[in-house]
Each structure stands twice: as structure tokens, then as C-alpha cells.
Motif scaffolding. Structure first.
Motif, PDB file in Angstrom:
ATOM      1  N   TRP A  47      -7.440  49.291   6.206  1.00  0.00           N
ATOM      2  CA  TRP A  47      -6.874  50.127   7.264  1.00  0.00           C
ATOM      3  C   TRP A  47      -5.699  50.952   6.760  1.00  0.00           C
ATOM      4  O   TRP A  47      -5.452  52.045   7.261  1.00  0.00           O
ATOM      5  N   LYS A  73      -8.355  49.544  18.007  1.00  0.00           N
ATOM      6  CA  LYS A  73      -9.464  49.839  18.908  1.00  0.00           C
ATOM      7  C   LYS A  73      -9.166  51.081  19.752  1.00  0.00           C
ATOM      8  O   LYS A  73     -10.053  51.911  19.991  1.00  0.00           O
ATOM      9  N   THR A 119     -11.978  42.397   0.899  1.00  0.00           N
ATOM     10  CA  THR A 119     -11.566  41.702   2.126  1.00  0.00           C
ATOM     11  C   THR A 119     -11.587  40.194   1.944  1.00  0.00           C
ATOM     12  O   THR A 119     -10.736  39.491   2.489  1.00  0.00           O
ATOM     13  N   ASP A 133      -7.952  41.790  12.278  1.00  0.00           N
ATOM     14  CA  ASP A 133      -7.055  42.849  11.809  1.00  0.00           C
ATOM     15  C   ASP A 133      -7.417  44.217  12.384  1.00  0.00           C
ATOM     16  O   ASP A 133      -6.589  45.144  12.335  1.00  0.00           O
ATOM     17  N   SER A 134      -8.626  44.354  12.921  1.00  0.00           N
ATOM     18  CA  SER A 134      -9.078  45.668  13.401  1.00  0.00           C
ATOM     19  C   SER A 134      -8.897  45.859  14.897  1.00  0.00           C
ATOM     20  O   SER A 134      -9.068  46.973  15.394  1.00  0.00           O
ATOM     21  N   TYR A 149     -17.156  50.580   7.672  1.00  0.00           N
ATOM     22  CA  TYR A 149     -16.509  49.622   8.572  1.00  0.00           C
ATOM     23  C   TYR A 149     -17.540  48.684   9.193  1.00  0.00           C
ATOM     24  O   TYR A 149     -17.286  47.482   9.387  1.00  0.00           O
ATOM     25  N   VAL A 185     -11.439  40.294   9.281  1.00  0.00           N
ATOM     26  CA  VAL A 185     -11.537  41.750   9.415  1.00  0.00           C
ATOM     27  C   VAL A 185     -11.521  42.145  10.892  1.00  0.00           C
ATOM     28  O   VAL A 185     -10.867  43.116  11.284  1.00  0.00           O
TER      29      VAL A 185
END
Length: 1011
Positions: free
Chosen positions: A43, A84, A33, A79-80, A65, A76
Motif C-alpha cells: 500500500w 476501502k 506479504t 491492512d487493506s 490486489y 493483507v
């Protein structure tokens, strides 16, 4: 770093094996990362994994994670965020499981979602939650509202952490050494991240609560303190249990929280708070951690030196590269050249691999160095902050010490004054006692002096008498001497004149001598008496002198005592004056304190009344909001039952009685307003709910009754507002009258009673007997049905043969099995009802229990009637089928009706049953047996129908083409007619079911005004 290498590490870290995630794979993912400055590759790989089908895979994904969120690149989180919703759906999906990894995955996913939302909403907080106190202050922007909201969010965050902590421990068998097994370590490994997060959240929560207590009243933060205390106890227990596990002892040093929670009401307690520090040893960060490369070596290593090393190694193996005849390929055969080429390529590949590893190690070392520098800066800032806090604490300590000294001096002065006053009072009392004694002694001396004076007067009188007696004796002596002289003179005269009368004279002389002897004796006696008197006088004089000395001594002592008494009286007067002044001063202070207390008490009463007024105003808003629902068009779709409205209105009347009681208590004692506050709030909610439920009930009532009920609700709301308005004023509180409000609520109850469904026209006392009668009648109907089926089977065996006998036997046998299953179901239902009544009636009788639960009782009666009626109808249908006059479809429909009726009976019985009841389990098994028997009846009926239809198969062998065509057309016409009839019958069935539901609703109390 190559994306393929990161992909391999992700797949190795997240797999289906129930072992802990290896640290080297997780570290590679974290470095990846940082290398790509995001989590796109992560992902991309994770989305291809079957996380929704394998709980262990999902659990290890959550662990990896979580580590990426804490230690990965800051991007991170960004990008996440778009994933959700998928994580939320997955959490809900795994939440349907109540044990194992499924439940743990659901809780862990909720934690990760909460962590994402927290850091997205508070970007100042890094994902690893490492902040200085200055950064924490900046996060709240010096706004108490922000600090308040931030504390609530941290409570929610920490709650999710604790839930995961508790769930993992509950899923393990702590009686065994689970921490040394692979499965146990798989579950315990993510708790290291949870411990790291929880220690920071606890520290920040403590500091924020101290900051809030310095700005807000303590009562406002009571909820925060209660929630913190609950989380403190859980976290302390979990930290203690974790520190005793062998798995954590070699991976992490878990801090221990203090014995008691911090006292937020004392500002100086912040200096006593010690931030918990979690230490992860570098040499044992994981059971399979790789050797750690020194940072200094990585920083000092240069690519040129490394290249020189590889070049020298290459020259040592293959000779000098600068030689004119390098490699001498012409002098060797082709096999040797191929081997050397392969060796060269292999060495180049190793060189490239070593370079990549060196680059990754250099990157990691630089990142570690930066982290260490940042950590040093944070520690320095924290040290400066701690120094500043220490200085502030010392200043505050000095100020408190000075204040304590002053208070101590004041206390000592007060105690000294108190002791002085006590001593003065004691001396005054002693002086009074001494004065009393001296006064008594002086009185005794005066009395003694008077006695002595009286004695002295008596002695003086006796001395005077003695002196008078002595004078009388002397006078008598003188008289005797004079008489002797006269006698001598007479004798001389007689001798001279009368010599001749010698004998007479001698006689006279003898008589005179006798008389003289007598006189001498008298004189001797007188002399002795005089001597005695003189000696007595001497003794009296001596006694007088001694008494005079005693009197003088006593007088001197009395004078001394009088002087001392005067001094004591003077001192006592002075002491009394000083004591009076001090008492007056203390009395003035006491009066001032009492006046201050009275003012405070008055302010407290005023504030309590203001609080009461605020509560009443809030209650008025609740009532007004309920009244607004009456005219709200969107409220028309809301409905309610008359039974619920009756229960609400009755509860409102009871609460009104408590409100009147609270008002009376408050008028008698204004220092306690708590009961009245609770009563006002409770009554407002119940009255508002009654109005809203009354409006909702009116939507399902006939027009005239609906208008009356709505008007009653409006009247109730108006009376409630008038009642609350009277309560807000002190003058009108005593004269407030609740009669109109009580009558309006009773009117709502009356209208609701009229709208209640009539159901069975029976008294509630007769419901218990009716239940027993219906259950007995149902059992008798089933027994009669079984007997009829047995008779029909005997008649069929006697009169039928062949296929018809086989079909009849199969159908009647399945019907017999169904009746037996229904019989078992009814008996089991009776046992369950008996258990429900025995467990729920208490001291009441069976009839009282059935009357109290009338709706449930009517449901049982309806279900029992349906079962008995279904059994009778099914026997009639079976009789018609056996005799050949009935239809197989009627028997199948009756079977389905029997199944529905028994399901209704089971549902009615299960309503009040205990969840783990043995009779309930038997009833459910009996219900399943009835369903199986029903399916058997339907299957045997269909089988018999197919056999009969096969027997009646038409013979087309003798028909011509024209006849077949004619029959085909007739069949098509028949099909159309049947389809039309089928459509009409389905419409009729729908209307019948609709009407049945309406009638059943009236009977069961669903809707009394639906007709």
C-alpha cells in the motif's frame, strides 16, 4: 525479502503497458506479504501511483490486489480495510465512464470491496474460499438464520463476480482472436481469479440451499431459487465461453456445470451434485512463469552444504585458503590485486544473492509444502465427508428402495384387485348372458316338449280310431262268417228239406255266390285297410319311441343345464357377494379419501383466509402509518403538487373498484384469493400514498383549504380502516359497504382539483390551436424584427459616417445573425413538436394530444411568448442604440434574455422528444447557433461601446492641479453614488426575480398557495 525488491516488483507488475501482469512479479509481491506478514509495503508503493488518472494502471492494480487477497498473507485483508473508502471513491470516479478500462475498473473495484466486506464479516472464510463441508457448517453455527443470511451474501458476492465476467466479454470483439493479443490478455488475465472464486461460491451456494430446504418451507425459499437459477445460467454460459478461448486452454482447466440446475425440492439430489474443480497446471501457470524448483530439493538443501560448495569453488579458482602464502599479493602488481579483489567481491555478492534466492525458494517450498499438506488434510476430510454422505445416500437409497417395493406391492395388489374385480364383473356378465341363453333354451325345450305331448295325444287318438276301425272290421268279418254259416245251414236245410226246389235254390245260390263275392271283396278291402292301419300303427309306434327318446334326452339335458345353472347361480351369488364386499371396501377407502380431501380443502381455505387477514392487517398498518404522517412534525417540510395528488387519488379510486371486484370473486369462489390479495395490497399502498401526498400538498395550500384537505385525508384513512376491519370477518365481508370510503377519496380529488394551478384560462380543447397561434406569432415577430433591423441598417448607412457607422453596422449585423438563428430554431422546434405529436398521439388528433399533455403544452406556449417578446424588445433596444438615445447595456441584457427564452423553448421541446431523434439533434445545434449569435451581439455591443467611449476621451492637458483634484473628488463622489445605486438596483433585481419566480410558479403550477 528486501523491501526494495518488492517495491521494484510492484512497480513492474503495475504499469501503464496494456499487457497482462507477469506471474513472476505477482509471485514476488505475494512472497513479500508473507515475508513481512502484511501489506504495508504494497500500500505504501500503490498510494504513490496515479491510479485515478490512468485506467490501465488501475486495472492492473486491481488484478495484483486480487491475487494478494487470495494467495497473500492473511493480514493483507486487515491492512487493506482502512483503504476501502478510497477504493469506493475511485470506483465511483471510474463509473462515470461508459466504456473502455474505466468502466471495467469501476466494476472490478466494486468486486474487491464486496470481497473485503464479505471476508471481514465472515472471518471463518479464507480469502481463497477453500473450505471443507465441516468448516462450512461451522461458519453458519448451526443456525438457519445465519445460513439464510450467508446465502444472500454469497449471492451478492457471486453477482459481482459475474458482472465483471460479463463486462470483460462485452468489451472484447469476440469475432477476432482477441485472446492471443496482448491487449486481450490484459483484460482476460484477471478472470482466472474470478473463475477460482466463482467455482467455490457456486459449490457453497448449492450446499447451503440444500441445507435451507431441509429446514424451511419451499415457498419461503422461492426467491433464493429464482436468483440461483438466474446466476446458474449466467455462470454456465460464461464458463462455456471461457473454455473455448485459446488463452485459458493453456492456463486453466475450467469445469463445466451440469445441463440443468439442482432440484432443491428433492433432498436426495444433493448426492448427485458434483463440486466444480478448477485445475491450474503447475507447468504453465502463466505465459511467462519461471522454472519451478522441486520442493524436496529445497527442503533437503542445507546452508552448510551450500557454503562448502562455494568455498570449494573459491579454492579451485584462487587456491587453498589455508596456504601460508595465500593470494601472494607481494608477487603480483597492484593491477592484479585490484582485479582479484573485484572478483572476490563479485563472488561474495553472487553468494549473497544466491543465498537470498535460496532462502526465498526454501520459504516458498515450505509454504507450498504446508499448502499441500493442508490440501491433503482438506481432501481427506472431504473424502470422509463424501464417504459419510455416500453412506447416508446408500441408506436413504435402501430405505427408498424398500419403500418403493412396498408401494410397488401395494400397487400390484391394487391392480390385482382391480383386475379381479373386472374379471368378476366380466364373469358375472357372461354368466348372466349364459343364464339368459339357458333360460331361452329351456323355454324352447319346454315348448317343444309340450308340442311333442300334443302330437303324442293326437297319435294315440289316431291309434284308438284305427283300433276301433279294426274291431269294426273284425266284427263285420264275424258277422259275415255267421251269415255264411247261417246261409250254409239254410242251404243244407233247404237241400234236405227242399230238393225239389233246386232251380230256386240254384238261383238263390248264384245270388248268394254273388253276395259272397261281394262280401269277399269287402273283406279283402277290410284286410288291406287293416294292414295299412297296422303298418301305420307300427310307424306311429316307432315315431313315438323316437320322440320319447328325444324327450328323455332333452329332459336329461334340461336337468344337466338346470344343475349347471344352479351352480352358476351359486357362483354368481358368491362372486356378487365378494364383489359387493370389495366394492364396499373400496367405497369406504374412497369415502375416507374424499373426507381427507375435504379436510385438506377446508384447511386450505382457512389458511387462505388467515393469509387474507394478515394481508389486511398489514394494509391497516400502512394506512395507520400514513395517518401518523399527518401529525408528524418532521413531515411539515415535505411538499407535493396538486396535479400529482389528483393522479394518486384517481388511481386509488380505480384500485378500489378492482378491490370490490376481487371481493365479489372471492365471495363467489373462495378457492381463489390471489386477486383479492393483490387488490388489498395495491389499494393499501395507493391509499397510504394518497393520504401522505394530500398532507404534503396541504403544506403549500392556504390555511382554510389546507385544513379541509387534511381533514379529508383523516376521514379517508378512518374509512379505509373501517373498510379493512369489515373485510377481516367472514360474517361482515358480504355486507361491507365502500360508499363512505369512495366519497372520502372523491372529496380529496375535489380539493386537489381546486388547488390545481389555473395557468391559462383556456379550455384544454383550445390548447392545440393556441400552440399553433403562438408559434406562428413568434415566427412573425422574428420576421418583423429581422425586417426592422434591415431597415435600421439601411437608415444608418444613409445618415451615419465614421466610427458610428462602423459600430452600428457591426451591431445590426450581429442582431441580424441572431434573428436568423432564432428563426432556424423556431422552425426546427416546430418540426420536433410535429414529430413528438405524431409519435405520441396514436389514434388521437393533434388537439387531443395537446389537451392530454396540457402542462407540456402550456410550457411551449410560455416559451414561445418569451422568444417573441424578447425579439421585439431587442429590436427596440437596437433602434435606440443606433439612434443614440439608448444604452448599450440594454442591448446586452436583451441578448441574454433572448438566449434564456430560446433555452426555455429548447428545454420544453426536449421533454417528450425521443433520445436519438434527428430533429432533436438539429434543435440542439440550432440552440448552440443562437448562443453563439447572442455572444456575437454582446461582443459587438461591448466593442462598439469601447470605441464610442475612446472617442469621448476627456482632455486633461489644459487643467491645473486644483482642477484635477476637484475632478478627482467629484469622481469619487460619483463612484460612491453609483455603488450605492448599484447595491439598490441589485436588491431591486433580486426582488423582481423573486416575484417573477412566484408568478411563473403560479402559471406553471409550482405552488398555488405561495402568495
Amino acid at each position: 525479502m528486501d523491501a526494495s525488491k518488492m517495491t521494484v516488483s510492484i512497480n513492474k507488475a503495475i504499469n501503464t503497458q496494456e499487457v497482462a501482469v507477469k506471474e513472476k512479479h505477482a509471485r514476488t509481491c505475494i512472497l513479500g506479504t508473507h515475508h513481512e506478514k502484511g501489506a504495508q509495503t504494497f500500500w505504501l508503493v500503490v498510494n504513490r501511483l496515479p491510479l485515478s488518472s490512468n485506467a490501465v494502471l488501475c486495472w492492473k492494480f486491481c488484478h495484483v490486489y486480487h491475487k494478494l487477497l487470495r494467495d497473500g498473507h492473511p493480514s493483507v485483508l486487515r491492512d487493506s480495510v482502512r483503504f476501502k473508502n478510497e477504493l469506493s471513491d475511485m470506483s465511483r470516479m471510474w463509473g462515470h465512464l461508459s466504456e473502455g478500462y474505466g468502466r471495467l475498473c469501476s466494476i472490478y473495484l466494486k468486486l474487491l470491496i464486496t470481497k473485503m466486506e464479505f471476508h471481514a464479516k465472515n472471518p471463518r472464510f479464507p480469502a481463497n474460499l477453500q473450505m471443507t463441508d465441516r468448516q462450512l457448517d461451522e461458519a453458519g453455527e448451526n443456525d438457519v438464520n445465519n445460513f439464510f443470511q450467508l446465502t444472500v451474501e454469497m449471492f451478492d458476492y457471486l453477482e459481482c463476480e459475474l458482472n465483471l465476467f460479463q463486462a470483460v466479454f462485452n468489451s472484447l470483439d469476440m469475432s477476432r482472436s482477441v485472446s492471443v493479443t496482448a491487449t486481450g490478455q490484459c483484460r482476460l488475465a484477471p478472470l482466472i481469479q474470478v473463475i477460482l472464486d466463482s467455482s467455490h461460491l457456486y459449490d457453497y451456494t448449492v450446499k447451503l440451499l440444500f441445507k435451507l430446504h431441509s429446514c424451511l418451507p419451499a415457498d419461503t425459499l422461492q426467491g433464493h431459487r429464482d436468483r440461483f437459477l438466474e446466476q446458474f445460467k449466467k455462470l454456465k454460459d460464461l464458463f462455456y465461453r471461457s473454455s473455448n478461448l485459446q488463452y485459458f486452454k493453456r492456463l486453466i482447466q475450467i469445469p463445466q456445470l451440469p445441463e440443468g440446475p439442482p432440484n432443491f425440492l428433492r433432498a436426495s439430489a444433493l448426492s448427485e451434485h458434483i463440486s466444480p474443480v478448477v485445475v491450474i497446471p503447475v507447468e504453465s501457470s502463466s505465459p511467462d512463469s519461471e522454472p519451478i524448483v522441486e520442493t524436496d530439493d529445497l527442503v533437503d538443501t542445507e546452508s552448510g552444504t551450500q557454503q562448502t560448495m562455494f568455498d570449494s569453488k573459491f579454492d579451485d579458482i584462487f587456491g587453498n585458503s589455508a596456504s601460508t602464502d595465500q593470494f601472494s599479493f607481494n608477487a603480483q602488481n597492484g593491477m592484479h590485486r585490484d582485479d582479484r579483489d573485484r572478483q572476490i567481491e563479485q563472488l561474495y555478492r553472487e553468494i549473497a544473492t544466491l543465498k537470498e534466492e535460496l532462502e526465498s525458494l526454501r520459504t516458498e517450498s515450505e509454504r507450498t509444502k504446508r499448502q499441500l499438506k493442508d490440501r491433503i488434510s482438506e481432501l481427506e476430510a472431504e473424502l470422509a465427508e463424501q464417504t459419510h454422505l455416500k453412506q447416508q445416500a446408500q441408506d436413504e437409497k435402501e430405505f427408498l428402495r424398500v419403500e418403493l417395493d412396498e408401494l410397488r406391492k401395494q400397487w400390484e395388489d391394487t391392480e390385482k384387485a382391480q383386475r379381479t374385480l373386472t374379471e368378476i364383473e366380466r364373469k358375472a356378465q357372461a354368466n348372466e348372458q349364459r343364464y339368459t341363453k339357458l333360460k331361452e333354451k329351456y323355454t324352447e325345450l319346454v315348448q317343444s316338449h309340450a308340442d311333442l305331448l300334443r302330437k303324442n295325444a293326437e297319435v294315440t287318438k289316431q291309434v284308438t280310431i284305427a283300433r276301433q276301425a279294426q274291431g269294426d272290421a273284425e266284427q263285420l268279418k264275424k258277422e259275415n262268417e255267421d251269415r255264411l254259416l247261417r246261409v250254409q245251414t239254410q242251404m243244407q236245410e233247404a237241400i234236405q228239406s227242399k230238393n225239389d226246389t233246386v232251380e230256386t235254390l240254384q238261383k238263390q245260390l248264384a245270388s248268394s255266390k254273388q253276395e259272397l263275392e261281394t262280401l269277399k271283396n269287402v273283406m279283402h278291402t277290410t284286410e288291406e285297410t287293416s294292414k295299412e292301419v297296422e303298418s301305420r300303427m307300427v310307424s306311429i309306434e316307432q315315431e313315438k319311441s323316437s320322440l320319447s327318446e328325444i324327450v328323455a334326452h332333452r329332459e336329461a339335458e334340461a336337468v344337466t343345464l338346470q344343475t349347471e345353472l344352479e351352480k352358476l347361480q351359486t357362483a354368481l351369488a358368491s362372486e356378487k357377494e365378494n364383489g359387493a364386499k370389495m366394492i364396499e371396501t373400496l367405497q369406504n377407502k374412497l369415502n375416507e379419501k374424499e373426507s381427507h380431501e375435504q379436510n385438506l380443502q377446508k384447511q386450505l381455505l382457512d389458511r387462505e383466509f388467515l393469509l387474507l387477514r394478515s394481508t389486511i392487517e398489514e394494509a391497516e398498518l400502512i394506512i395507520q402509518d400514513a395517518l401518523n404522517h399527518l401529525d408528524d412534525p418532521t413531515h411539515i417540510s415535505c411538499t407535493s403538487s396538486a396535479d400529482y395528488l389528483v393522479s394518486r387519488s384517481q388511481s386509488t379510486l380505480e384500485c378500489l373498484n378492482r378491490l370490490e371486484e376481487g371481493r365479489s370473486k372471492y365471495l363467489s369462489d373462495r378457492s381463489d384469493v390471489s386477486y383479492l390479495l393483490r387488490s388489498v395490497t395495491h389499494f393499501a399502498h395507493l391509499a397510504g400514498d394518497t393520504i401522505v401526498q394530500g398532507s404534503a400538498t396541504s403544506h403549500m395550500a392556504p390555511m382554510e383549504q389546507a385544513d379541509c384537505l387534511s381533514e379529508a385525508c383523516r376521514l379517508c384513512g378512518g374509512n379505509a380502516l373501517t373498510y379493512f376491519t369489515s373485510l377481516k370477518e367472514e360474517n361482515s365481508m358480504r355486507e361491507v359497504d365502500s360508499t363512505a370510503l369512495r366519497e372520502s377519496i372523491s372529496q380529496i380529488t375535489t380539493f386537489a382539483e381546486e388547488l390545481r394551478p389555473k395557468g391559462l384560462d383556456l379550455k384544454q380543447e383550445e390548447l392545440g390551436d393556441l400552440v399553433e397561434q403562438e408559434m406562428t406569432a413568434t415566427s412573425a415577430a422574428v420576421e418583423a424584427a429581422a425586417s426592422r433591423i434591415e431597415d435600421m441598417l439601411n437608415k444608418s448607412r444613409a445618415g451615419d459616417t465614421g466610427v458610428k457607422l462602423e459600430v452600428n453596422e457591426r451591431i445590426l449585423a450581429s442582431c441580424t445573425d441572431l434573428m436568423q438563428a432564432i428563426k432556424v430554431l423556431i422552425l426546427t422546434s416546430k418540426d420536433l413538436q410535429q414529430e413528438i405529436v405524431e409519435s405520441g398521439r396514436g389514434a388521437a388528433s393533434h388537439k387531443e394530444f395537446y389537451a392530454k399533455n396540457s402542462r407540456w403544452t402550456e410550457g411551449l406556449i410560455s416559451a414561445s411568448k418569451a422568444v417573441g417578446w424578447g425579439a421585439t424588445v431587442m429590436v427596440d433596444a437596437a433602434d435606440s442604440v443606433v439612434q443614440g438615445t439608448g444604452k448599450f447595456e440594454e442591448l446586452m441584457v436583451c441578448s441574454h434574455e433572448i438566449a434564456a427564452s430560446t433555452a426555455q423553448l429548447v428545454a420544453a421541446s426536449k421533454v417528450k422528444a425521443v433520445k436519438n431523434s434527428t430533429n432533436l439533434a438539429k434543435l440542439q445545434q440550432a440552440s448552440r447557433n443562437v448562443n453563439q449569435a447572442t455572444a456575437s451581439v454582446v461582443a459587438s455591443t461591448k466593442s462598439g461601446k469601447s470605441q464610442i467611449e475612446e472617442k469621448d476621451t476627456m482632455d486633461f492637458s489644459s487643467m491645473t492641479l486644483t482642477q484635477i483634484k476637484r475632478q478627482e473628488m467629484d469622481s469619487q463622489v460619483r463612484v460612491l453614488e453609483l455603488e450605492n445605486d448599484l447595491q439598490k438596483e441589485r436588491q431591486k433585481l433580486g426582488d423582481l426575480r423573486k416575484k417573477h419566480y412566484e408568478l411563473a410558479g403560479v402559471a406553471e403550477g409550482w405552488d398555488d398557495g405561495a402568495d
